[in-house]
Scaffold this motif. Structure first.
Motif, short mmCIF file in Angstrom:
data_model
loop_
_atom_site.label_atom_id
_atom_site.label_comp_id
_atom_site.label_asym_id
_atom_site.label_seq_id
_atom_site.Cartn_x
_atom_site.Cartn_y
_atom_site.Cartn_z
N ASN A 219 0.66 -1.35 0.06
CA ASN A 219 0.28 0.37 -0.14
C ASN A 219 0.80 0.96 -0.21
O ASN A 219 0.06 2.73 -0.15
CB ASN A 219 -0.57 -0.20 1.04
CG ASN A 219 -2.10 -1.62 0.88
OD1 ASN A 219 -3.52 -0.58 0.71
ND2 ASN A 219 -1.80 -1.95 1.48
N GLY A 240 -1.57 4.67 2.44
CA GLY A 240 -1.53 3.69 2.30
C GLY A 240 -1.31 3.49 3.50
O GLY A 240 -2.39 2.33 3.73
N ARG A 243 -4.93 2.50 4.88
CA ARG A 243 -5.79 1.42 4.59
C ARG A 243 -5.29 0.68 4.85
O ARG A 243 -5.82 -0.48 5.31
CB ARG A 243 -5.44 1.92 2.76
CG ARG A 243 -5.97 2.54 1.90
CD ARG A 243 -6.28 2.58 0.75
NE ARG A 243 -4.63 2.79 -0.01
CZ ARG A 243 -5.09 3.95 0.33
NH1 ARG A 243 -5.42 4.89 -0.35
NH2 ARG A 243 -2.55 4.02 -0.86
N ALA A 244 -3.93 0.15 5.07
CA ALA A 244 -3.08 -0.91 5.20
C ALA A 244 -3.80 -1.77 7.13
O ALA A 244 -4.02 -2.80 6.96
CB ALA A 244 -1.49 -1.04 5.61
N GLN A 247 -7.29 -2.93 6.13
CA GLN A 247 -7.37 -3.81 5.84
C GLN A 247 -7.12 -5.34 6.87
O GLN A 247 -7.65 -6.44 6.89
CB GLN A 247 -6.42 -4.20 4.98
CG GLN A 247 -7.18 -2.85 3.69
CD GLN A 247 -5.50 -3.11 2.45
OE1 GLN A 247 -4.46 -3.33 3.14
NE2 GLN A 247 -6.25 -2.58 1.44
N ALA A 315 -3.68 -0.30 -4.42
CA ALA A 315 -2.59 -0.33 -4.06
C ALA A 315 -1.85 0.09 -4.81
O ALA A 315 -1.73 0.05 -5.45
CB ALA A 315 -2.53 -1.67 -3.17
#
Length: 439
Positions: A219, A240, A243-244, A247, A315
């Motif tokens: 990401n 990112g 986002r990671a 997730q 990504a």
């Protein structure tokens, strides 16, 4: 296995201070001369990460064979597990009793010992182009290179993959996922088929960081990620990361049976769930492949498959990166037996011994060139190390690549995400604060 690998938050945080404490208050000693002819007498002490079955006999057999060749040498093994090695290293260093040879990870962990004057410079004997150095790939040697000098002896390479039961997938009617989103979607059918979709235990903290580091590599652009590992250039602000972290939360909530209770589960319990046929998947290192399919387990080698953690859609990082790193050994710069230590490690990394290390039941893919083959290693180990060798880059474990303060913040952050006591944004804020204090 990570490893690494962190036993307690305090262990990593104390690493730098401990190394320096091991040097403080003592009369300076001359650097070890690793190029001397070895004197084959006395006791040679070694701290390994091979305690427990099936690994423990490996160094025991090597020690016995070396002693048979050199009857006046006594090899003293201090064998620790992946869970106990950091505390043991910390204790031995603080008491100025570091062995002649000792295990190390790459990254900041090894660099602490180099900077503390406790790791012998091996450049003259193991740098690329030397007789011993030419046994290894240059990338393995470079992983232990600091300021242009070579300090480490790479024993094996390693990488992180999702191990899975092919029969569980067939029973649930799911295919190997090609995206992170497909991985999450597969968890429902696997649970309906009677399996824990992904076995996960985070009692020791580092298993969560393995997920996070691979997701960070996917990401976050490589140049940003690498800059963030250094407190002097780190910002930890790229979107990112959030986002990671989100997730990872999704995977814990939707694909594990333990969910928010994962922090109370040992990683070995998760490993046993896959080996025992109760779980469909378990995120693991190559070093564990032959353990989950060992004799007596429900999971056979024919039923065991691997795939990299799938890349999330959209990504912005490197989709071909794999989390992993060689692991190896340092020689104590203060050891009067440094030349003997070099000779022993040359013996350990002889091609025949390297092939034994790479073969079942050990399954540790040696860093020695041509030691891992389809003939010597299990199919999964050969497949895993092939993918590691073909990866665009290896992203080092999050708890050893960064400085201790930041590693601790990530450890606490991973646990907080799992328990629900912190949001991704709050975790990042704590990491940035730790980074500021480390500068």
């Amino acid at each position: 296995m990570r490893t690494t690998r962190t036993i307690a938050l305090a262990a990593t945080a104390a690493a730098t201070a401990v190394v320096l404490a091991g040097c403080g208050g003592t009369t300076p000693q001359p650097a070890a001369d690793v190029t001397d002819e070895p004197v084959f007498e006395g006791t040679l002490s070694i701290l390994t990460k091979f305690a427990g079955e099936p690994l423990e006999p490996y160094f025991e057999d090597l020690a016995a064979a070396y002693e048979a060749e050199h009857p006046d040498v006594d090899v003293e093994l201090i064998q620790e597990t992946d869970q106990s090695i950091k505390d043991k290293t910390k204790t031995l260093t603080a008491s100025q009793a570091l062995p002649d040879i000792y295990f190390t990870w790459t990254g900041d962990w090894a660099e602490n010992f180099v900077n503390g004057g406790l790791a012998a410079d091996l450049s003259e004997v193991i740098a690329p182009g030397t007789e011993w150095g030419d046994r290894f790939g240059e990338a393995s040697l470079s992983a232990f290179q600091y300021d242009g000098k070579y300090y480490g002896i790479p024993l094996y390479n390693n990488g992180k993959f999702m191990g899975y039961s092919t029969s569980a997938f067939a029973e649930a009617g799911v295919e190997v996922p090609t995206s992170f989103e497909e991985l999450i979607e597969a968890c429902g059918p696997l649970r309906d088929a009677g399996y824990e979709p992904i076995a996960f235990g985070n009692k020791d903290g580092w298993p969560a960081l393995h997920y996070l580091q691979q997701l960070f590599a996917y990401n976050v652009p490589t140049e940003v990620l690498q800059a963030d590992f250094d407190p002097e250039t780190a910002e930890w602000t790229h979107e990112g990361y959030v986002r990671a972290l989100e997730q990872f939360q999704t995977l814990v909530d939707e694909c594990t049976d333990t969910g928010k209770g994962t922090n109370g589960v040992l990683y070995t319990t998760a490993q046993e769930a896959l080996a025992g046929g109760r779980a469909a998947m378990y995120y693991q290192e190559i070093l564990e492949f032959d353990t989950v399919t060992a004799e007596g387990t429900a999971l056979s080698t024919d039923d065991f498959g691997i795939f990299p953690l799938p890349v999330p859609e959209g990504a912005e990082g490197d989709p071909a990166a794999i989390e992993g790193s060689p692991e190896g050994y340092l020689i104590n710069a203060k050891s009067p037996r440094a030349a003997l230590a070099v000779d022993f490690m040359k013996f350990v990394t002889e091609p025949a011994n390297a092939k034994t290390l790479s073969s079942p039941p050990f399954g540790q893919p040696s860093a020695v060139i041509d030691a891992v083959t389809e003939e010597t290693s299990s199919a999964a180990v050969f497949d895993g190390i092939t993918q590691v060798n073909e990866a665009s880059e290896l992203v080092v474990w999050l708890d050893t690549v960064t400085v201790p303060e930041v590693a601790d913040a990530w450890l606490a952050g991973g646990e907080a995400l799992i328990s629900g006591s912190a949001t991704p944004e709050e975790v990042l804020e704590s990491v940035r604060a730790a980074n500021d204090s480390a500068q």
